[in-house]
Design a protein around this motif. Structure first.
Motif, PDB file in Angstrom:
ATOM      1  N   ASP A  19      -2.320 -42.014 -25.448  1.00 41.96           N
ATOM      2  CA  ASP A  19      -2.461 -43.145 -26.370  1.00 41.96           C
ATOM      3  C   ASP A  19      -3.842 -43.240 -27.000  1.00 41.96           C
ATOM      4  N   THR A  20      -4.864 -42.859 -26.265  1.00 42.90           N
ATOM      5  CA  THR A  20      -6.219 -42.865 -26.805  1.00 42.90           C
ATOM      6  C   THR A  20      -7.090 -41.960 -25.939  1.00 42.90           C
ATOM      7  N   VAL A  21      -8.113 -41.365 -26.543  1.00 39.71           N
ATOM      8  CA  VAL A  21      -9.042 -40.494 -25.820  1.00 39.71           C
ATOM      9  C   VAL A  21     -10.470 -40.924 -26.154  1.00 39.71           C
ATOM     10  N   GLY A  22     -11.188 -41.373 -25.149  1.00 37.85           N
ATOM     11  CA  GLY A  22     -12.596 -41.703 -25.317  1.00 37.85           C
ATOM     12  C   GLY A  22     -13.449 -40.519 -24.895  1.00 37.85           C
ATOM     13  N   VAL A  23     -14.294 -40.027 -25.800  1.00 38.31           N
ATOM     14  CA  VAL A  23     -15.074 -38.817 -25.551  1.00 38.31           C
ATOM     15  C   VAL A  23     -16.531 -39.186 -25.317  1.00 38.31           C
ATOM     16  N   ASN A  24     -17.100 -38.625 -24.278  1.00 35.67           N
ATOM     17  CA  ASN A  24     -18.512 -38.837 -23.958  1.00 35.67           C
ATOM     18  C   ASN A  24     -19.162 -37.487 -23.733  1.00 35.67           C
ATOM     19  N   ALA A  25     -20.169 -37.160 -24.524  1.00 37.68           N
ATOM     20  CA  ALA A  25     -20.882 -35.886 -24.387  1.00 37.68           C
ATOM     21  C   ALA A  25     -22.322 -36.097 -23.938  1.00 37.68           C
ATOM     22  N   TRP A  26     -22.643 -37.310 -23.464  1.00 36.31           N
ATOM     23  CA  TRP A  26     -23.982 -37.637 -22.979  1.00 36.31           C
ATOM     24  C   TRP A  26     -23.835 -37.995 -21.507  1.00 36.31           C
ATOM     25  N   ILE A  27     -24.236 -37.099 -20.623  1.00 34.47           N
ATOM     26  CA  ILE A  27     -23.951 -37.229 -19.200  1.00 34.47           C
ATOM     27  C   ILE A  27     -25.102 -37.950 -18.498  1.00 34.47           C
ATOM     28  N   ARG A  28     -24.798 -39.102 -17.901  1.00 33.09           N
ATOM     29  CA  ARG A  28     -25.807 -39.857 -17.159  1.00 33.09           C
ATOM     30  C   ARG A  28     -26.165 -39.075 -15.896  1.00 33.09           C
ATOM     31  N   VAL A  29     -27.443 -38.825 -15.711  1.00 29.93           N
ATOM     32  CA  VAL A  29     -27.927 -38.031 -14.575  1.00 29.93           C
ATOM     33  C   VAL A  29     -28.499 -38.976 -13.516  1.00 29.93           C
ATOM     34  N   TYR A  30     -28.062 -38.793 -12.268  1.00 25.61           N
ATOM     35  CA  TYR A  30     -28.545 -39.594 -11.142  1.00 25.61           C
ATOM     36  C   TYR A  30     -29.218 -38.671 -10.127  1.00 25.61           C
ATOM     37  N   LYS A  31     -30.150 -39.220  -9.390  1.00 27.60           N
ATOM     38  CA  LYS A  31     -31.007 -38.435  -8.505  1.00 27.60           C
ATOM     39  C   LYS A  31     -30.226 -37.700  -7.423  1.00 27.60           C
TER      40      LYS A  31
ATOM     41  N   PHE B  62     -34.772 -41.547 -11.275  1.00 28.55           N
ATOM     42  CA  PHE B  62     -33.645 -41.552 -12.224  1.00 28.55           C
ATOM     43  C   PHE B  62     -32.923 -42.899 -12.230  1.00 28.55           C
ATOM     44  N   LEU B  63     -33.633 -43.980 -11.934  1.00 24.42           N
ATOM     45  CA  LEU B  63     -32.992 -45.286 -12.009  1.00 24.42           C
ATOM     46  C   LEU B  63     -32.833 -45.726 -13.457  1.00 24.42           C
ATOM     47  N   ARG B  64     -33.879 -45.530 -14.239  1.00 22.37           N
ATOM     48  CA  ARG B  64     -33.748 -45.804 -15.670  1.00 22.37           C
ATOM     49  C   ARG B  64     -32.891 -44.717 -16.306  1.00 22.37           C
ATOM     50  N   PRO B  65     -32.099 -45.091 -17.320  1.00 18.11           N
ATOM     51  CA  PRO B  65     -31.105 -44.153 -17.865  1.00 18.11           C
ATOM     52  C   PRO B  65     -31.708 -42.837 -18.344  1.00 18.11           C
ATOM     53  N   LEU B  66     -31.128 -41.760 -17.860  1.00 19.95           N
ATOM     54  CA  LEU B  66     -31.488 -40.407 -18.277  1.00 19.95           C
ATOM     55  C   LEU B  66     -30.188 -39.652 -18.531  1.00 19.95           C
ATOM     56  N   TYR B  67     -30.102 -39.022 -19.707  1.00 19.10           N
ATOM     57  CA  TYR B  67     -28.873 -38.336 -20.108  1.00 19.10           C
ATOM     58  C   TYR B  67     -29.158 -36.883 -20.438  1.00 19.10           C
ATOM     59  N   TYR B  68     -28.199 -36.034 -20.090  1.00 19.08           N
ATOM     60  CA  TYR B  68     -28.240 -34.642 -20.524  1.00 19.08           C
ATOM     61  C   TYR B  68     -27.269 -34.476 -21.685  1.00 19.08           C
ATOM     62  N   ASN B  69     -27.704 -33.753 -22.720  1.00 18.86           N
ATOM     63  CA  ASN B  69     -26.859 -33.574 -23.898  1.00 18.86           C
ATOM     64  C   ASN B  69     -27.213 -32.277 -24.612  1.00 18.86           C
ATOM     65  N   TRP B  70     -26.179 -31.579 -25.071  1.00 15.38           N
ATOM     66  CA  TRP B  70     -26.421 -30.435 -25.965  1.00 15.38           C
ATOM     67  C   TRP B  70     -25.533 -30.493 -27.206  1.00 15.38           C
ATOM     68  N   LEU B  71     -24.588 -31.426 -27.231  1.00 12.65           N
ATOM     69  CA  LEU B  71     -23.648 -31.531 -28.344  1.00 12.65           C
ATOM     70  C   LEU B  71     -24.012 -32.748 -29.180  1.00 12.65           C
ATOM     71  N   SER B  72     -24.497 -32.522 -30.387  1.00 15.33           N
ATOM     72  CA  SER B  72     -24.995 -33.616 -31.204  1.00 15.33           C
ATOM     73  C   SER B  72     -23.864 -34.534 -31.652  1.00 15.33           C
ATOM     74  N   MET B  73     -24.229 -35.748 -32.044  1.00 17.54           N
ATOM     75  CA  MET B  73     -23.246 -36.696 -32.556  1.00 17.54           C
ATOM     76  C   MET B  73     -22.552 -36.133 -33.789  1.00 17.54           C
TER      77      MET B  73
END
Length: 428
Positions: A341-353, A380-391
């Motif tokens: 019915d719907t697909v939510g895509v996220n390419a920004w991965i939240r990194v935790y310690k 890594f308490l404050r948001p840190l994201y890994y990304n290689w795929l641009s918006m």
């Protein structure tokens, strides 16, 4: 002893009834303690409200339930720990009682979170029996430990927590919220990006769950959302509960999270008969790449759910280190063909310690991609994201297909999205 339990979580998209505090209040009341729940979700002046309530109640212990560090969405970046720390400071000034913190936010690092917000003690894991355990230290005049492992104390499988007594559901239900419930704790999965991976798994007694649901129905609750990390961790446990649920004649509608495996046709048949109306299916490209499940499993899931008139929202996480653009394109094309019915895509991965991925990137940073956010925070308490795929590239891959959306660009839950007219399932 007098215990104040505080809900400082004021993110209302949608508002979430503090189920954990309801459970804690029940267990403390059962042990003979006097409990006051201070719910700050809707108050315009949280510090003033907290100060007044604590001054009047004069607790021996103050417990704060910290639901999340942040929104975990790159495109909707809100950080919550600073506000929590301010409210904890208010509590200290007003009553001077020890402050204990718990909740899912502590999965990111219980000592680190407790130190950041200025708490005396952190409960890591279920607090239903851990918090009464802590009070015994105060009753004996002893110093409390800095960290308590709630998994060692866990909960009583057959206990039926009182619902609706400690929290006013009215504001939540008027503002798009749903009442929640749990059937289990922990997770049997091992996803290396997830804070809940590998937590000790334990089910509640199905009779206790159904009794709790019946009490909610008697109180006028009609819609529910399951608060387990994912429902279908063990098929036998799921089916035992659903059979009892159905035979009890509960007239409820509910939504839930599931993972691709395990599942079979019988599970979906029972889900629909129990009143389930929508499912969020959690999918990540790394699990596909490592063979935890395959595309045929995803196709089977969507088709079996559709056969039973269950709406399916897919939460799709892509963009892991080492992944290539072609792999993401192929996966999007797959869902374009299968049509949930719907697909939510996220390419920004939240990194935790302390997740597998967090340990991996600290030990050996990826050769490509970039880190976005507060890279200067060693915990890594404050948001840190890994990304290689641009918006821009992601939008190009998605195209104009209304089936897809980029997570974080709108503040709506999946159960809200699935209520609306028009779904991807009707597409070709």
């Amino acid at each position: 002893m007098r215990v104040a339990l505080v809900n400082p979580n004021r993110y209302l998209e949608p508002p979430v009834i503090p189920l954990g505090l309801e459970y804690l209040a029940h267990y403390l009341d059962r042990e003979g303690h006097e409990v006051e729940v201070v719910d700050l979700a809707f108050t315009p002046e949280p510090a003033q409200e907290l100060s007044g309530r604590l001054s009047a109640f004069r607790p021996h212990l103050v417990g704060f339930s910290l639901r999340n560090l942040d929104t975990s969405l790159y495109h909707d970046p809100l950080f919550f720990l600073d506000e929590f720390a301010e409210l904890i400071s208010v509590a200290r000034k007003v009553c001077g009682a020890p402050v204990v913190v718990g909740g899912t936010a502590l999965l990111a690092g219980p000592r680190e979170v407790a130190e950041y917000v200025g708490a005396d003690c952190a409960v890591y894991g279920p607090g239903e029996r851990a918090l009464p355990h802590l009070l015994r230290y105060l009753e004996a005049g002893s110093e409390m430990p800095r960290l308590v492992d709630g998994w060692e104390h866990s909960f009583d499988r057959g206990e039926v927590p009182a619902r609706g007594r400690w929290v006013d559901y009215g504001p939540y239900l008027r503002e798009r919220g749903l009442a929640g419930f749990t059937t289990q704790t922990g997770c049997l999965g091992g996803c290396d990006f997830c804070l809940e991976a590998g937590l000790p798994w334990r089910t509640r007694d199905p009779r206790a769950v159904v009794s709790e649901l019946a009490s909610l129905r008697e109180a006028g609750v009609r819609e529910l959302h399951l608060c387990d990390c994912e429902f279908n961790q063990d098929l036998d446990s799921c089916k035992e509960l659903l059979h009892l649920w159905i035979s009890s004649g509960l007239d409820l509608e509910w939504s839930l999270y599931m993972k691709p495996l395990p599942h079979d046709e019988g599970l979906f048949r029972l889900l629909r008969r129990s009143g389930a109306v929508s499912v969020t299916l959690s999918v990540d490209s790394r699990s596909l790449a490592t063979g935890k499940y395959g595309l045929l499993d995803l196709q089977s899931f969507v088709e079996l759910a559709r056969r039973r008139d269950l709406r399916v929202a897919v939460d799709l996480l892509v963009g892991f280190p080492g992944e290539e653009e072609g792999e993401v394109r192929d996966l999007l094309d797959f869902f374009r063909a299968v049509r949930p019915d719907t697909v939510g895509v996220n390419a920004w991965i939240r990194v935790y310690k302390y997740t597998g991925m967090g340990k991996e990137v600290r030990r050996r940073p990826p050769r490509s991609g970039t880190f976005l956010g507060s890279g200067g925070d060693p915990d890594f308490l404050r948001p840190l994201y890994y990304n290689w795929l641009s918006m821009e590239k992601l939008c190009e891959l998605i195209g104009e297909d209304p089936l897809f959306r980029v997570e974080g660009l709108e503040r709506r839950s999946n159960y809200e999205r699935l209520r609306g007219p028009g779904t991807g399932a009707s597409g070709g």
